[in-house]
Design an enzyme around this catalytic site. Sequence first.
Site, PDB file in Angstrom:
ATOM      1  N   ASP A  65       0.855  -1.184   0.000  1.00 23.31           N
ATOM      2  CA  ASP A  65       0.000   0.000   0.000  1.00 23.31           C
ATOM      3  C   ASP A  65       0.893   1.236   0.000  1.00 23.31           C
ATOM      4  OD1 ASP A  65      -3.205   0.423   0.941  1.00 23.31           O
ATOM      5  OD2 ASP A  65      -1.884   2.171   1.038  1.00 23.31           O
ATOM      6  N   LEU A  87       2.533   4.163 -10.402  1.00 30.73           N
ATOM      7  CA  LEU A  87       1.217   4.454 -10.986  1.00 30.73           C
ATOM      8  C   LEU A  87       0.110   4.462  -9.936  1.00 30.73           C
ATOM      9  CD1 LEU A  87       1.339   2.153 -14.160  1.00 30.73           C
ATOM     10  CD2 LEU A  87       2.347   4.408 -13.812  1.00 30.73           C
ATOM     11  N   SER A  91      -7.055   8.050  -7.901  1.00 26.94           N
ATOM     12  CA  SER A  91      -6.909   8.797  -9.153  1.00 26.94           C
ATOM     13  C   SER A  91      -8.190   9.509  -9.587  1.00 26.94           C
ATOM     14  CB  SER A  91      -6.449   7.843 -10.259  1.00 26.94           C
ATOM     15  OG  SER A  91      -7.522   7.014 -10.664  1.00 26.94           O
ATOM     16  N   THR A 134       0.345  14.364 -14.146  1.00 30.30           N
ATOM     17  CA  THR A 134      -0.945  14.490 -14.817  1.00 30.30           C
ATOM     18  C   THR A 134      -1.213  15.892 -15.354  1.00 30.30           C
ATOM     19  OG1 THR A 134      -3.320  14.622 -14.344  1.00 30.30           O
ATOM     20  CG2 THR A 134      -1.881  14.755 -12.452  1.00 30.30           C
ATOM     21  N   GLU A 136      -3.864  17.305 -14.959  1.00 30.01           N
ATOM     22  CA  GLU A 136      -4.637  18.012 -13.929  1.00 30.01           C
ATOM     23  C   GLU A 136      -3.796  19.082 -13.229  1.00 30.01           C
ATOM     24  OE1 GLU A 136      -7.951  17.823 -12.311  1.00 30.01           O
ATOM     25  OE2 GLU A 136      -8.286  17.265 -14.380  1.00 30.01           O
ATOM     26  N   TYR A 158      -6.777  16.203  -5.462  1.00 25.76           N
ATOM     27  CA  TYR A 158      -5.993  15.246  -6.262  1.00 25.76           C
ATOM     28  C   TYR A 158      -4.843  15.960  -6.962  1.00 25.76           C
ATOM     29  CZ  TYR A 158      -4.833  12.487 -10.449  1.00 25.76           C
ATOM     30  OH  TYR A 158      -4.162  11.818 -11.447  1.00 25.76           O
ATOM     31  N   LYS A 162      -0.814  15.650  -6.475  1.00 34.06           N
ATOM     32  CA  LYS A 162       0.053  15.283  -7.603  1.00 34.06           C
ATOM     33  C   LYS A 162       1.121  16.360  -7.847  1.00 34.06           C
ATOM     34  CE  LYS A 162      -1.385  11.267  -9.377  1.00 34.06           C
ATOM     35  NZ  LYS A 162      -0.531  10.140  -9.787  1.00 34.06           N
TER      36      LYS A 162
HETATM   37  P1  NAP Z   1      -6.567   3.646 -11.878  1.00 36.00           P
HETATM   38  O1  NAP Z   1      -7.158   2.776 -12.923  1.00 36.00           O
HETATM   39  O2  NAP Z   1      -7.452   4.368 -10.933  1.00 36.00           O
HETATM   40  O3  NAP Z   1      -5.538   2.753 -11.040  1.00 36.00           O
HETATM   41  C1  NAP Z   1      -4.972   3.208  -9.835  1.00 36.00           C
HETATM   42  C2  NAP Z   1      -4.201   2.064  -9.211  1.00 36.00           C
HETATM   43  O4  NAP Z   1      -3.665   2.513  -7.960  1.00 36.00           O
HETATM   44  C3  NAP Z   1      -5.063   0.833  -8.900  1.00 36.00           C
HETATM   45  O5  NAP Z   1      -4.281  -0.319  -9.084  1.00 36.00           O
HETATM   46  C4  NAP Z   1      -5.356   1.022  -7.419  1.00 36.00           C
HETATM   47  O6  NAP Z   1      -5.631  -0.181  -6.740  1.00 36.00           O
HETATM   48  C5  NAP Z   1      -4.021   1.571  -6.963  1.00 36.00           C
HETATM   49  N1  NAP Z   1      -4.061   2.235  -5.666  1.00 36.00           N
HETATM   50  C6  NAP Z   1      -4.887   3.234  -5.273  1.00 36.00           C
HETATM   51  N2  NAP Z   1      -4.603   3.596  -4.009  1.00 36.00           N
HETATM   52  C7  NAP Z   1      -3.592   2.795  -3.594  1.00 36.00           C
HETATM   53  C8  NAP Z   1      -2.870   2.663  -2.396  1.00 36.00           C
HETATM   54  N3  NAP Z   1      -3.126   3.422  -1.322  1.00 36.00           N
HETATM   55  N4  NAP Z   1      -1.887   1.728  -2.321  1.00 36.00           N
HETATM   56  C9  NAP Z   1      -1.623   0.926  -3.384  1.00 36.00           C
HETATM   57  N5  NAP Z   1      -2.272   1.001  -4.545  1.00 36.00           N
HETATM   58  C10 NAP Z   1      -3.252   1.925  -4.653  1.00 36.00           C
HETATM   59  O7  NAP Z   1      -5.624   4.752 -12.548  1.00 36.00           O
HETATM   60  P2  NAP Z   1      -4.968   4.766 -14.009  1.00 36.00           P
HETATM   61  O8  NAP Z   1      -5.916   5.427 -14.936  1.00 36.00           O
HETATM   62  O9  NAP Z   1      -4.408   3.431 -14.322  1.00 36.00           O
HETATM   63  O10 NAP Z   1      -3.790   5.818 -13.782  1.00 36.00           O
HETATM   64  C11 NAP Z   1      -2.505   5.385 -13.338  1.00 36.00           C
HETATM   65  C12 NAP Z   1      -1.772   6.572 -12.728  1.00 36.00           C
HETATM   66  O11 NAP Z   1      -1.643   7.609 -13.690  1.00 36.00           O
HETATM   67  C13 NAP Z   1      -2.474   7.207 -11.538  1.00 36.00           C
HETATM   68  O12 NAP Z   1      -1.474   7.652 -10.650  1.00 36.00           O
HETATM   69  C14 NAP Z   1      -3.208   8.406 -12.123  1.00 36.00           C
HETATM   70  O13 NAP Z   1      -3.369   9.394 -11.147  1.00 36.00           O
HETATM   71  C15 NAP Z   1      -2.223   8.820 -13.200  1.00 36.00           C
HETATM   72  N6  NAP Z   1      -2.804   9.462 -14.382  1.00 36.00           N
HETATM   73  C16 NAP Z   1      -3.828   8.885 -15.069  1.00 36.00           C
HETATM   74  C17 NAP Z   1      -4.315   9.477 -16.210  1.00 36.00           C
HETATM   75  C18 NAP Z   1      -5.452   8.862 -17.003  1.00 36.00           C
HETATM   76  O14 NAP Z   1      -6.043   9.582 -17.817  1.00 36.00           O
HETATM   77  N7  NAP Z   1      -5.722   7.580 -16.842  1.00 36.00           N
HETATM   78  C19 NAP Z   1      -3.744  10.685 -16.684  1.00 36.00           C
HETATM   79  C20 NAP Z   1      -2.679  11.230 -15.969  1.00 36.00           C
HETATM   80  C21 NAP Z   1      -2.208  10.609 -14.835  1.00 36.00           C
HETATM   81  P3  NAP Z   1      -7.134  -0.830  -6.753  1.00 36.00           P
HETATM   82  O15 NAP Z   1      -7.238  -1.544  -8.073  1.00 36.00           O
HETATM   83  O16 NAP Z   1      -7.080  -1.725  -5.584  1.00 36.00           O
HETATM   84  O17 NAP Z   1      -8.089   0.309  -6.637  1.00 36.00           O
HETATM   85  N1  GDD Z   2     -16.422  11.284 -13.840  1.00 36.16           N
HETATM   86  C1  GDD Z   2     -17.379  12.038 -14.424  1.00 36.16           C
HETATM   87  N2  GDD Z   2     -18.681  11.640 -14.350  1.00 36.16           N
HETATM   88  N3  GDD Z   2     -17.012  13.167 -15.067  1.00 36.16           N
HETATM   89  C2  GDD Z   2     -17.973  13.892 -15.674  1.00 36.16           C
HETATM   90  C3  GDD Z   2     -19.320  13.518 -15.649  1.00 36.16           C
HETATM   91  C4  GDD Z   2     -19.697  12.348 -14.939  1.00 36.16           C
HETATM   92  O1  GDD Z   2     -20.857  11.973 -14.860  1.00 36.16           O
HETATM   93  N4  GDD Z   2     -20.019  14.427 -16.369  1.00 36.16           N
HETATM   94  C5  GDD Z   2     -19.158  15.316 -16.823  1.00 36.16           C
HETATM   95  N5  GDD Z   2     -17.913  15.014 -16.400  1.00 36.16           N
HETATM   96  C6  GDD Z   2     -16.705  15.806 -16.669  1.00 36.16           C
HETATM   97  C7  GDD Z   2     -15.862  16.106 -15.425  1.00 36.16           C
HETATM   98  O2  GDD Z   2     -16.439  17.196 -14.697  1.00 36.16           O
HETATM   99  C8  GDD Z   2     -14.530  16.439 -16.068  1.00 36.16           C
HETATM  100  O3  GDD Z   2     -14.506  17.781 -16.481  1.00 36.16           O
HETATM  101  C9  GDD Z   2     -14.500  15.533 -17.315  1.00 36.16           C
HETATM  102  O4  GDD Z   2     -15.833  15.054 -17.495  1.00 36.16           O
HETATM  103  C10 GDD Z   2     -13.555  14.354 -17.199  1.00 36.16           C
HETATM  104  O5  GDD Z   2     -13.802  13.699 -15.976  1.00 36.16           O
HETATM  105  P1  GDD Z   2     -13.126  12.288 -15.617  1.00 36.16           P
HETATM  106  O6  GDD Z   2     -13.343  11.332 -16.706  1.00 36.16           O
HETATM  107  O7  GDD Z   2     -13.569  11.922 -14.245  1.00 36.16           O
HETATM  108  O8  GDD Z   2     -11.551  12.589 -15.669  1.00 36.16           O
HETATM  109  P2  GDD Z   2     -10.677  13.798 -15.107  1.00 36.16           P
HETATM  110  O9  GDD Z   2     -10.255  14.601 -16.301  1.00 36.16           O
HETATM  111  O10 GDD Z   2     -11.327  14.503 -13.996  1.00 36.16           O
HETATM  112  O11 GDD Z   2      -9.417  13.039 -14.499  1.00 36.16           O
HETATM  113  C11 GDD Z   2      -8.783  11.979 -15.223  1.00 36.16           C
HETATM  114  O12 GDD Z   2      -7.765  12.498 -16.038  1.00 36.16           O
HETATM  115  C12 GDD Z   2      -6.673  13.116 -15.323  1.00 36.16           C
HETATM  116  C13 GDD Z   2      -5.683  13.623 -16.395  1.00 36.16           C
HETATM  117  O13 GDD Z   2      -6.084  14.890 -16.841  1.00 36.16           O
HETATM  118  C14 GDD Z   2      -8.243  10.988 -14.192  1.00 36.16           C
HETATM  119  O14 GDD Z   2      -7.779   9.843 -14.872  1.00 36.16           O
HETATM  120  C15 GDD Z   2      -7.070  11.571 -13.414  1.00 36.16           C
HETATM  121  O15 GDD Z   2      -6.486  10.553 -12.599  1.00 36.16           O
HETATM  122  C16 GDD Z   2      -6.037  12.097 -14.402  1.00 36.16           C
HETATM  123  O16 GDD Z   2      -4.949  12.668 -13.713  1.00 36.16           O
END
Ligand code: NAP
Ligand code: GDD
Length: 380
Positions: A65, A87, A91, A134, A136, A158, A162
């Site tokens: 963890d 990773l 998130s 990210t 963000e 968040y 980050k």
């Molecule tokens: P995700 O699907 O939410 O996966 C997050 C992972 O972290 C899961 O394996 C989760 O475990 C694990 N985790 C959460 N809290 C933890 C803790 N306290 N200790 C150990 N493991 C923990 O996220 P993702 O989309 O793959 O993204 C991977 C990374 O990139 C994240 O750091 C996210 O913030 C960053 N990121 C994502 C995006 C995007 O668009 N996807 C963009 C920019 C940055 P569980 O499966 O048990 O929940």
């Molecule tokens: N989740 C969600 N649910 N978002 C919604 C909804 C809804 O019903 N309706 C509109 N949105 C809008 C959110 O307000 C946001 O502006 C956009 O859709 C994207 O939301 P998410 O898909 O939840 O992603 P995020 O952009 O907030 O964050 C993701 O991307 C980041 C990188 O820019 C996550 O993966 C973060 O972990 C990551 O860092």
Amino acid sequence: MAKKALITGVTGQDGAYLSEFLLNKGYEVHGIKRRSSLFNTDRVDHLFDGHHDKSRHNFHLHFGDMTDSMNLTRLISDIRPDEIYNLAAQSHVHVSFETPEYTANADALGTLRILEAVKFLGLESKTRIYQASTSELYGKVQEIPQNEKTPFYPRSPYAVAKMYAYWITVNYREAYNIFACNGILFNHESPIRGETFVTRKITRAVSKIALNLQDCVYLGNLNAKRDWGHAKDYVKMMWLILQYKEPKDWVIATGQTTMVRDFVKLAFLYCGIELEFKGQGVDEIGVISSIDYQKALNLNIDLSHLKIGQVVVKIDPRYFRPTEVDLLLGDPSKAQNELGWKREFSLPDLVDDMMQSDLKLMKRDQFLQNNGYKIMRYYE
Ligand code: NAP
Ligand code: GDD
């Protein structure tokens, strides 16, 4: 000797794709997963051959963890990885407003724990570290498009967590000469994206509506714009960042931005349903304006339950965030020029991939429902 990689967050979207990618490159992959009361390894089960088959044992899972430094230090000491991909994170941006302290602990201090373990164990010159930063961080954006020099203005617990992780990574690189890099990744999605992120929520809901399993989807801010790519393309960049000749921070993005509303339209269109949006703010609705029955039949979907004028999208203010990130658009020029960043998936490819997969999943639900099973999901 095979290189060893340690992936935190291995059970997440990116962890699963990255594991697959590194195993194909011949790595020995170690992943950290959290203990949970239910199985949480769905995304990596296909990579795991069990503990007992010694002939194929390149993929190892360990309990751990991000909030437990002793556990992280012990694992890094035992594994002595060549590369760490950090990773793991809480998130979900919206959830971080409800769990700000936990988010800071896991996302900010968790990163420090990894860096400090590498330093404490004397692995500074052996272990390279990728930090999942990210877009963000740009939050209330200070320029358009955003590049590696754009100032940060985080807009959620968040993003603030980050931001600490970003700078502590830079600091350990400069102070202790650790090969530690930030990948500033813009949104990336896939068929295994978490179900509460907006793209996956949409593709799941559209599939259910098309299959007559749901009437309407409730969303939040439809005006938000995101630079969406495919996670498969992005994990390759994580690896390339650690293979580069020097440690740096990189923007990885597509260079195109799309409104949530337009993503909704594309997902419906995949099934032959055209939508128009009417009204404003919380009263905005998405209404069916035309139906291409033949296109749907080609996908084996019967849309006879849907009618022109039917409302299939509504707004629920519950999904609004206390502070929103209105527009993200990345400039990936540096990664294109120096890392050779090129993507395989366009936005329509991404929508197709997600829709195809969710329609398949929902057809299974439809089959179960038709055979007397109740399918319930409370949280979207
Ligand atoms: P995700 O699907 O939410 O996966 C997050 C992972 O972290 C899961 O394996 C989760 O475990 C694990 N985790 C959460 N809290 C933890 C803790 N306290 N200790 C150990 N493991 C923990 O996220 P993702 O989309 O793959 O993204 C991977 C990374 O990139 C994240 O750091 C996210 O913030 C960053 N990121 C994502 C995006 C995007 O668009 N996807 C963009 C920019 C940055 P569980 O499966 O048990 O929940
Ligand atoms: N989740 C969600 N649910 N978002 C919604 C909804 C809804 O019903 N309706 C509109 N949105 C809008 C959110 O307000 C946001 O502006 C956009 O859709 C994207 O939301 P998410 O898909 O939840 O992603 P995020 O952009 O907030 O964050 C993701 O991307 C980041 C990188 O820019 C996550 O993966 C973060 O972990 C990551 O860092």
